[in-house]
Design an enzyme around this catalytic site. Structure first.
Site, PDB file in Angstrom:
ATOM      1  N   ASP A 227      -4.510   3.597  -5.286  1.00 41.94           N
ATOM      2  CA  ASP A 227      -4.460   3.413  -3.840  1.00 41.94           C
ATOM      3  C   ASP A 227      -5.304   2.169  -3.548  1.00 41.94           C
ATOM      4  OD1 ASP A 227      -4.048   3.523  -1.151  1.00 41.94           O
ATOM      5  OD2 ASP A 227      -4.650   5.613  -0.913  1.00 41.94           O
TER       6      ASP A 227
HETATM    7  C1  BGC Z   1      -3.180   4.094   1.949  1.00 39.56           C
HETATM    8  C2  BGC Z   1      -1.890   4.091   1.180  1.00 39.56           C
HETATM    9  C3  BGC Z   1      -1.114   2.830   1.470  1.00 39.56           C
HETATM   10  C4  BGC Z   1      -1.998   1.654   1.093  1.00 39.56           C
HETATM   11  C5  BGC Z   1      -1.330   0.314   1.344  1.00 39.56           C
HETATM   12  C6  BGC Z   1      -3.973   2.829   1.691  1.00 39.56           C
HETATM   13  O1  BGC Z   1      -5.076   2.763   2.537  1.00 39.56           O
HETATM   14  O2  BGC Z   1      -3.959   5.215   1.592  1.00 39.56           O
HETATM   15  O3  BGC Z   1      -1.116   5.215   1.527  1.00 39.56           O
HETATM   16  O4  BGC Z   1       0.090   2.822   0.783  1.00 39.56           O
HETATM   17  O5  BGC Z   1      -3.184   1.697   1.864  1.00 39.56           O
HETATM   18  O6  BGC Z   1      -1.221   0.082   2.706  1.00 39.56           O
END
Ligand code: BGC
Length: 752
Positions: A227
């Site tokens: 993530d």
């Molecule tokens: C989120 C993800 C997301 C990623 C990219 C993160 O903060 O938890 O779900 O895909 O950011 O935006």
């Protein structure tokens, strides 16, 4: 791409560089070897493809916002979510996106989690099925999905560091189960590890999670990415199986990888494994891209409206207040009628090309009056708006109040602290019910709310965050163009303190104990016999359905066989409609603690008035199994299981029983500290034990004439450890060694 060859040609620095992104959304290129970059993008209910990255990394293209997962889950419709996935897949093809980041299949442990709107359900079977079919749809277009957030990411509070303290059985049966389904059934191209820690270890460097379970047990062969910002120790992450760090760490972590290899602390083989998987993804990603593919955004917007109609849940409909008649005077009240809240905040936020409001779309059906009623910028009563709304409602036959949670009440990045709607909206509803007999509330919210007005209004429509077509979809349902057919994918408790996680959410410091264990959602309310406001699986229709002729293919079933379950459903009302038929399995008697019942099947069936259809389910051994930690495997206990067919988790219409013969036996390992009761469960154990007791006259008699005494004696001794036989007898033959010999013999017989 000849990956074997490339691996021999890449330098260590190039390899390390491929293990992280070049910016927020791209992998790195190695021009020397013609390795291109690929682009990933959020998701999951529309494209948030960011452009103008240099100027503003958050500027997303105009796109279509489909209903969020909180809504699509209520459709209980695999085909529907597959259709949604296919549409998104085609959009990705057009936009040359390799991977869409989503869906998320984390379990809704608490109604307070700020990101619940992005997740499907409190139930692992439903969450797994919906996510799997979303992915099947996307990937049928040659575009990859990224299932997220793996795993136990059930709150936003301290999301980067909190340790979810969960026992293994609960992890397996509740929190990992939807991921397992997705990996095995839908084979996503990629997995995104979560921010949090699990039992102390960051998911981004959790070898047990990313390799032992994900790859070795579930056979996942795709890529694991972090993530965004989830990496704590990059070198440990490589060892654990985290292939790609996102976004870029500006080369800092790449350098650490190089240094660790040079120092001999990290093996090149481990780095190669990750690089190979990055290259495989890049190779695969060229499959789907097709800029010539048309993206008719308005067509997809119409699809978003159609899908939304099938997700909306009718929670209350007293005296048939709905559907509305076009002839009656209706007032739409509440800002959300004009500006619907149709999506949640954070990374899934879509820059919608076109948003339908109910106030605009209602023109297709009737003329209505309108009053704004409240503001959303803060929770304050605007007396002028309130008075205007009261006057508007007075002049109407029916008032439809559009209410729910404003953006600031729930979002990615933080959790709610209560389940209440804004006070200004509650007051509005209250005042309107005083001046108008016929009140319907339409709700836009991403997760459950308390409803102090539940008994005062005649109709409640749960529209959730239903995408940019939600205004039209709500009107379709209000005026009966669409017969509502959604059912709740989560329980609405009457109050927050009824929820099982209440005592341990969001935890203490950076630890949160999942003390409720398996008892999440309806599993808890069922067990504790707590009446929810609206139960899991509940939803009304403008027609009625009858269930009959439940038939099981077997009364007795060998564990390795499939149980076929058939039931007939009839539309007994006057309009066509769809019914979600739910199948729950209940273990009648178990040696371990189990939920009262668990969802193991669902089907949605379309029926014309008077029509009957047979609904068929197939249950394999997993439907009866629990996770047995002593064997690190799923285990089916021999015995009786109820097969329950319900219209909701609290409306079981038909039940039958099957006896499952389990071939597997759990290993037995009695010790001197095992209880009499444990050993007595086994006829062989009971026999040997009683022989010893009789021969040595230890621990009370067993030939009592008095049956009551005998039973009392047995109940009391059941709690004694076997070693007590030695302590409580003066028979010199009865030593600990002698007793141990007998126990060994029992173990041997029982493990044969
Ligand atoms: C989120 C993800 C997301 C990623 C990219 C993160 O903060 O938890 O779900 O895909 O950011 O935006």
């Amino acid at each position: 791409m000849n990956i074997d060859k490339i691996l021999t040609e890449l330098t260590l620095e190039e390899k390390a560089s491929l293990c992280s992104g070049s910016d927020f959304w791209h992998t790195k290129t190695v021009e020397r070897l013609d390795i291109p970059a690929i682009m990933v993008s959020d998701g999951p209910h529309g494209l948030r493809k960011n452009v103008d990255l240099a100027d503003n990394p958050n500027q997303a293209i105009e796109a279509v916002c489909f209903p969020a997962a909180c809504a699509t889950a209520c459709s209980f419709d695999r085909k529907l979510i597959e259709t949604l996935g296919k549409a998104i897949g085609e959009e990705c093809q057009h936009e040359q996106l390799a991977v869409i980041l989503g869906p998320g299949c984390n379990i809704k442990r608490s109604p307070l989690c700020g990101r619940n709107f992005e997740y499907f359900s409190e139930d692992p079977y439903l969450a797994g099925q919906m996510a799997a079919y979303h992915i099947k749809g996307v990937q049928s277009k040659g575009v990859g999905s990224c299932i997220k957030h793996f795993a136990a990411n059930n709150q936003e509070t301290r999301r980067f560091s909190v340790s979810a303290e969960v026992d293994e059985r609960t992890l397996r049966e509740i929190y990992l189960a939807p991921f397992e389904t997705v990996i095995k059934e839908a084979k996503p191209w990629t997995v995104m590890c979560s921010y949090n820690r699990i039992n102390g270890v960051h998911s981004s460097q959790n070898k047990w999670l990313l390799t032992d379970v994900l790859r070795d047990e579930w056979d996942f062969s795709g890529l694991v990415m972090s993530d965004w910002g989830a990496v704590d120790d990059r070198v440990e992450g490589i060892r654990a199986g985290l292939d790609l760090e996102m976004p870029s760490s500006l080369g800092k972590n790449d350098k650490l990888i190089v240094e660790a290899v040079e120092r001999g602390e990290l093996s090149m083989a481990d780095v190669d494994k990750c690089v190979r998987r990055v290259l495989e993804l890049i190779d695969r990603a060229t499959e789907g891209a097709d800029p010539t593919k048309e993206w008719d955004k308005l067509k997809d917007h119409q699809l978003a409206r159609k899908l939304a109609g099938e997700c909306i849940v009718l929670l209350k409909n007293d005296n048939g207040i709905l559907p509305l008649s076009s002839k009656k005077k209706t007032a739409f009240i509440g800002l959300f009628a004009k500006e619907p809240r149709f999506q949640g905040g954070g990374s899934s936020h879509i820059n919608s090309l076109k948003v339908d409001s109910a106030l605009e779309c209602v023109k297709e059906f009737a003329e209505v009056t309108y009053a704004q009623g409240y503001v959303t910028d803060e929770d304050r009563i605007d007396e002028a708006l309130l008075s205007e709304a009261i006057e508007t409602a007075k002049a109407a036959d029916t008032a439809v109040i559009f209410a729910g949670l404003p953006d600031s009440f729930e979002s990615e990045g933080y959790d709610r602290t209560h389940m209440k709607m804004p006070y200004c909206q509650l007051r509005l509803i209250d005042e309107i019910t005083k001046v108008c007999k016929n009140v319907v509330v339409v709700l836009h919210n991403g997760s459950p709310i308390e409803m102090p007005f539940v008994d005062k209004v005649s109709g409640i429509v749960e529209a959730y965050l239903c995408g940019d077509g939600s205004g039209g979809a709500v009107c379709d349902v209000l005026y009966g163009k669409v017969n509502p057919c959604g059912k709740l994918a989560e329980t609405f408790p009457k109050k927050l303190s009824d929820n099982p996680s209440y005592l341990n959410f969001p935890g203490e410091g950076d630890r949160v104990k999942y003390s409720e264990g398996l008892f999440v959602g309806y599993r808890y309310y069922d067990k504790k016999e707590i009446e929810p406001l609206f139960p899991f699986g509940f939803g009304l229709s403008y027609t009625t359905f009858e269930y009959s002729d439940l038939r099981l293919s077997h009364n007795e079933l060998d564990e390795d066989r499939t149980l076929k379950v058939e039931v007939t459903v009839t539309n007994t009302g006057k309009v066509e409609g769809k019914e979600i038929v739910q199948l729950y399995v209940a273990d009648r008697e178990s040696s371990v603690i189990r939920p009262v019942k668990e969802l193991k099947g669902f089907e949605k069936v379309f029926l014309k008035p008077g029509e009957s259809k047979k609904v068929v389910f197939a249950l394999d051994s997993r439907a009866f199994a629990y996770y047995e930690t002593s064997i690190n495997d799923w285990f089916v206990e021999y015995g009786a299981y109820d097969i329950m067919i319900g219209a909701s988790s609290r409306d079981i219409r038909l039940t039958d029983t099957v006896y499952v013969n389990s071939k597997k036996r759990l290993p037995v390992n009695f010790t001197l500290n095992s209880n009499f009761g444990d050993i007595r469960q086994f006829p062989e154990g009971k026999k040997l034990l009683e022989e010893v007791l009789r021969a040595t006259n230890a621990v009370g008699g067993f030939d009592e004439d008095d049956e009551e005494m005998r039973r009392m004696n047995e109940a009391m001794t059941n709690e004694l450890p076997l070693r007590a036989i030695v302590s409580f007898t003066d028979d010199p033959r009865l030593t600990r060694d002698y007793l141990q010999g007998i126990i060994d013999k029992v173990n041997e017989i029982l493990n044969r």
